[in-house]
Scaffold this motif. Structure first.
Motif, short mmCIF file in Angstrom:
data_model
loop_
_atom_site.label_atom_id
_atom_site.label_comp_id
_atom_site.label_asym_id
_atom_site.label_seq_id
_atom_site.Cartn_x
_atom_site.Cartn_y
_atom_site.Cartn_z
N ASP A 91 -13.40 -24.39 9.27
CA ASP A 91 -13.75 -25.51 8.40
C ASP A 91 -13.03 -25.40 7.06
O ASP A 91 -12.72 -26.42 6.44
CB ASP A 91 -15.26 -25.56 8.19
CG ASP A 91 -15.69 -26.85 7.52
OD1 ASP A 91 -15.33 -27.92 8.05
OD2 ASP A 91 -16.34 -26.79 6.47
N THR A 149 -17.28 -30.37 5.87
CA THR A 149 -18.14 -30.98 6.90
C THR A 149 -19.36 -30.10 7.11
O THR A 149 -19.50 -29.04 6.53
CB THR A 149 -17.38 -31.13 8.23
OG1 THR A 149 -17.01 -29.83 8.68
CG2 THR A 149 -16.14 -32.00 8.06
N THR A 161 -20.04 -28.42 9.64
CA THR A 161 -19.80 -27.24 10.47
C THR A 161 -19.84 -25.97 9.63
O THR A 161 -20.15 -24.91 10.15
CB THR A 161 -18.45 -27.34 11.20
OG1 THR A 161 -17.41 -27.53 10.25
CG2 THR A 161 -18.47 -28.46 12.20
#
Length: 140
Positions: free
Chosen positions: A79, A86, A88
């Protein structure tokens, strides 16, 4: 068959039987110190395996904890390479924290359990209380 061959075969049979009896004697007990050191420093149930007890729950716990840690770090790193943040990264952080919790519980449980495993092995005669020092004296 000559008498000499019979005597040699009989002696061979006696030596074979004596060797099998001596081979079945119990080995001297091991020291308990390596079990403590393995459990504290290495983990993965190695201290329990050293004294002949079951270390599988600790092996599974340590592997699961480390797997969660590594997976979390890989998610965070993947990421971090992207331009936008995001969710994630949050998943990676949860994996890292979950892995740390699993490792903490597994390691504490393993260190506490190794004392009981050594006591059971000591009662069975597989482990000695003090380090086993074998001194062979020679005369000159």
């Amino acid at each position: 068959m000559s008498r000499l061959v019979k005597v040699v075969l009989l002696m061979l049979l006696v030596f074979l039987a004596a060797g099998s009896v001596f081979a079945q004697t119990t080995p001297p007990p091991k020291s308990s110190t390596p079990a403590y050191l393995l459990a504290i420093l290495l983990g993965f149930g190695s201290g329990q395996y050293y004294v002949g007890e079951n270390g599988t729950p600790f092996l599974i716990g340590d592997l699961a904890g480390w797997g969660m840690e590594i997976a979390g770090y890989l998610v965070i790193l993947s990421d971090a390479s992207s331009a936008s943040y995001t969710s994630t990264a949050d998943t990676g952080a949860y994996l890292v924290l979950g892995g740390a919790a699993v490792l903490l519980v597994s390691r504490i449980w393993e260190i506490v359990d190794v004392f009981g495993a050594v006591d059971k092995a000591r009662a069975a005669g597989r482990v000695a209380v003090v380090p086993v020092i074998d001194v062979k004296r020679t005369s000159y």
